[in-house]
Every structure is written in C-alpha cells, then in structure tokens.
Scaffold this motif. Sequence first.
Motif, PDB file in Angstrom:
ATOM      1  N   VAL A 182       2.264  -2.228  -0.942  1.00 53.83           N
ATOM      2  CA  VAL A 182       2.338  -2.145  -2.402  1.00 53.83           C
ATOM      3  C   VAL A 182       3.291  -3.212  -2.887  1.00 53.83           C
ATOM      4  CG1 VAL A 182       2.962  -0.713  -4.372  1.00 53.83           C
ATOM      5  CG2 VAL A 182       1.860   0.326  -2.386  1.00 53.83           C
ATOM      6  N   THR A 218       4.072  -1.608  -9.241  1.00 51.65           N
ATOM      7  CA  THR A 218       3.480  -0.466  -9.942  1.00 51.65           C
ATOM      8  C   THR A 218       3.823  -0.586 -11.417  1.00 51.65           C
ATOM      9  OG1 THR A 218       5.422   0.963  -9.644  1.00 51.65           O
ATOM     10  CG2 THR A 218       3.744   1.003  -7.903  1.00 51.65           C
ATOM     11  N   VAL A 249      -1.558   0.137  -9.800  1.00 56.95           N
ATOM     12  CA  VAL A 249      -0.816  -0.196  -8.586  1.00 56.95           C
ATOM     13  C   VAL A 249      -1.456  -1.443  -7.986  1.00 56.95           C
ATOM     14  CG1 VAL A 249      -0.125   0.555  -6.282  1.00 56.95           C
ATOM     15  CG2 VAL A 249      -0.240   2.217  -8.161  1.00 56.95           C
ATOM     16  N   TRP A 300       2.862   6.306  -4.935  1.00 59.51           N
ATOM     17  CA  TRP A 300       2.870   4.872  -4.606  1.00 59.51           C
ATOM     18  C   TRP A 300       4.257   4.303  -4.913  1.00 59.51           C
ATOM     19  CZ3 TRP A 300      -1.670   2.629  -2.755  1.00 59.51           C
ATOM     20  CH2 TRP A 300      -2.823   3.397  -2.876  1.00 59.51           C
ATOM     21  N   THR A 339       5.632   0.089   0.107  1.00 54.20           N
ATOM     22  CA  THR A 339       5.000   1.048   1.022  1.00 54.20           C
ATOM     23  C   THR A 339       3.911   0.346   1.840  1.00 54.20           C
ATOM     24  OG1 THR A 339       5.379   2.860  -0.521  1.00 54.20           O
ATOM     25  CG2 THR A 339       3.698   3.197   1.167  1.00 54.20           C
ATOM     26  N   LEU A 397       0.439  -0.169   3.914  1.00 52.07           N
ATOM     27  CA  LEU A 397      -0.894   0.360   3.641  1.00 52.07           C
ATOM     28  C   LEU A 397      -1.857  -0.039   4.752  1.00 52.07           C
ATOM     29  CD1 LEU A 397      -1.173  -0.853  -0.066  1.00 52.07           C
ATOM     30  CD2 LEU A 397      -0.507   1.438   0.662  1.00 52.07           C
ATOM     31  N   PRO A 445      -2.312   4.748   1.863  1.00 53.61           N
ATOM     32  CA  PRO A 445      -0.884   4.430   1.834  1.00 53.61           C
ATOM     33  C   PRO A 445      -0.120   5.226   2.889  1.00 53.61           C
ATOM     34  CG  PRO A 445      -1.420   5.924   0.038  1.00 53.61           C
ATOM     35  CD  PRO A 445      -2.692   5.644   0.773  1.00 53.61           C
TER      36      PRO A 445
END
Length: 391
Positions: free
Chosen positions: A161, A164, A331, A356, A360, A362, A377
């Motif tokens: 990520v 966001t 996101v 999220w 993070t 994925l 995720p």
Amino acid sequence: MAKRTRIIEGTWNCTSCDTRDIPARFRKCPTCNNPREESGRESEFDFGEVDAASGRLKREGTQDEKAVSAAGAGADWFCEYCQASNRGDTTVCHHCRAERSSASRALSEEELRAAAPPPAARKRSLPRWLLYAGVGVFVLFGSCVGLAIWGSITHDYPGRVVSTEWTHTVRRQSFQRVKLEGWRDELRAASARMPVNGQGEVAGVENIRDCVSRQRGTRQVAIGTREVCSNKTRSVACGTEEKCTTKKLGNGYAQETCHDVTKYCDETYRDCHDETQYRTEPVFAQKCAYDTYQWKQVDERKLSGHEDAPRWPELQAGSLDRLEREAKYRVQVEYTDGATKTHVVEPKTEAEFLTWKKGTPLSLKVSNSGKVEQVTPGGGKSQGGREETGR
C-alpha cells in the motif's frame, strides 16, 4: 370427362452397328441383324418429347394392329442363353429357340427407370477466394480463442500500500413549501405533515387555485367514410384443358391416357370498401397551481484526508431538516511484474477502509492481459479494485 388412350411406339439404338431410332417392333437390327439385347442399353426406349403443359407425348400414336398386340403382350423377357428379347406372351426364344425358364428375366417398368441412372451431379467447387476466406476466419477464430485463454492465465506478484485517502460529505436538506402545477382531475386536497427527526413527512396538496384551460392532448374524431379501392387477383374457371399421363409397358411401347380437366385463369378485379376518416382535435383540461412541500438541499460540508482515520464534518439540522451522508474511499497499491505499476482499490465501508495501512505488504493476482484479479493485504481477505496506471 371423356378419357382418351393412345399406344406410343418407342425407338431403340443398336450398339453393334450404331443404327439409331429403330422402332420397337423390330427385335433385330434391320442393318446388322443382331438381336436387341438387355446389355448396352438397347432396351432403353425413347418415346419422344413431352409437352410441358399437358404432359402429352408429341410423337404420333400407332394404330397398327400388330403394334397394339405387341404392346398388350406384357413386359419383354430376355433369354438366359442368347440374351435376345422376346414378347411377354411367348415361351420360346425367337432367336435361339430355347425355352423360357425361371431364370429368364423380364423387363419391368421399374427396371426401365433404373436402366439409365441420371448422370451424377457434378460437385461444384467453392470459389478459391471463398475457401481462403473460410480458412482465414477459422485461423482468426482459433487465434482469438487462444489469445483469450492465454490472457486469462494469472500470476502472483508482491506489492504494498503506497497511499490511502478518504472523503466524507454531509448534505443538509430542508422540507420547504413550494408552488407546483397539475391537472385538476388529478389533484386531491390533503394536508401536509411536517417531518420529525427527518422522517414521517407528507407533502400534501393545499390551496388549489388559479385554474386555467390548457391543451392536454389530442383525440381522433370520425368525420365520415370514403371508398378505398385496390386491384386484386383471383383464380376462376375458364374452360378445360388436356392433361395426360404415360405408363411404360416394359416392351418398347407406352400407353398414354389423356382426359380434360377444368382450367383456371387469373382474373384481376376491383376490390372496394368504405374506410372511416378521422380528424385530430385538441383536448383541453383545467390546470391549476397548488402548494406542497419538497426536500431541497440547502447546505453541504466536506472533509478529506490521507493516511488518517476518517471523520465526518459537523452540520446542524433544524426541526424540518434531514442530513444525508456520502463516503468515498481510495487505496493506491504498487506492485512489480517486471515494471512498477499501480492499482486502485475502492473499499465500500469505513471498517473495510481502516484495514488498509500505508506500507502494508500485499499479494496481487494479475492475468497475462494485465487485469488485477485479486488483492490480498497482509494475510487478510482478498479485495477487488481497478487498474489505474503503469509507470
């Protein structure tokens, strides 16, 4: 109606000396004296041309007593020893004097038909351009199917990520009195009821007034009739015509039977009928003004943020107000499949959005066509999304 019959004598061709059009009464070729045999199509008789309209043979019928007697003798039979043809009512071969036996085959009407099978229809080959086009379509279809299968194959790629963001919107609507117009026969007076905590309201119809006549539509009014005519065709009896059928007797003769049948001709006539005529007239009705209530937006507040917990903007609602809320979440993730690419996931709820977090790790499942099929995720449930950019 009267029935008329004729005996038609056929002709045959000698395959030994090539003499043609020999009358059926001759069982031996008048040129080479060879007997007419079953082989070589010598027993295929020609009865001349046929009139297409009546089915009547154009060849003259025979009145010769010997010919008529031969025609009535039954189907010819062929000697099993010398293969010569013989009258159906004889028991001894006229050529070699052998007696007719159970092995002596008779020439039947069906065998006359089968003796000369129609030439095999020539197979029509497709034009070369059409053949090439068909091959091209087949190859193209196969390529498209193969490409679709290849494009649906997926591979797993690592990602993370990268950002966001969220946007919360609150709109305030007020239950306000408005003036509208409507057709008088559709208006039913009813008192309005104000909402409590934004619900339970009734718009109502009050103070119906200022009614005026206005055109509401049109209608069709009958104004009389007029005669409408057209030409038509029908089949009517117009006399008689001759129709003939022919039966081959299996011995070089054919029996033609003719009779008169009713003849029909096409007749043109005038068909007339009365048709109703109409005119278009306007339709008027009373249109009136009236008072009612509607929800109308009077205020809006928005809050947006990045990498933080979503919050709702503050907006106060009065006694005749209600609040509407709208949330949008976004996101952005990044993954590498030989090149670095980005993909956008749009969570549906705030609880889902809060799972999220920037950074993070994925796992993305991506097809050969480049479509992201699944985003998982950090060991959580898979999420959908949409491809945004490649860079």
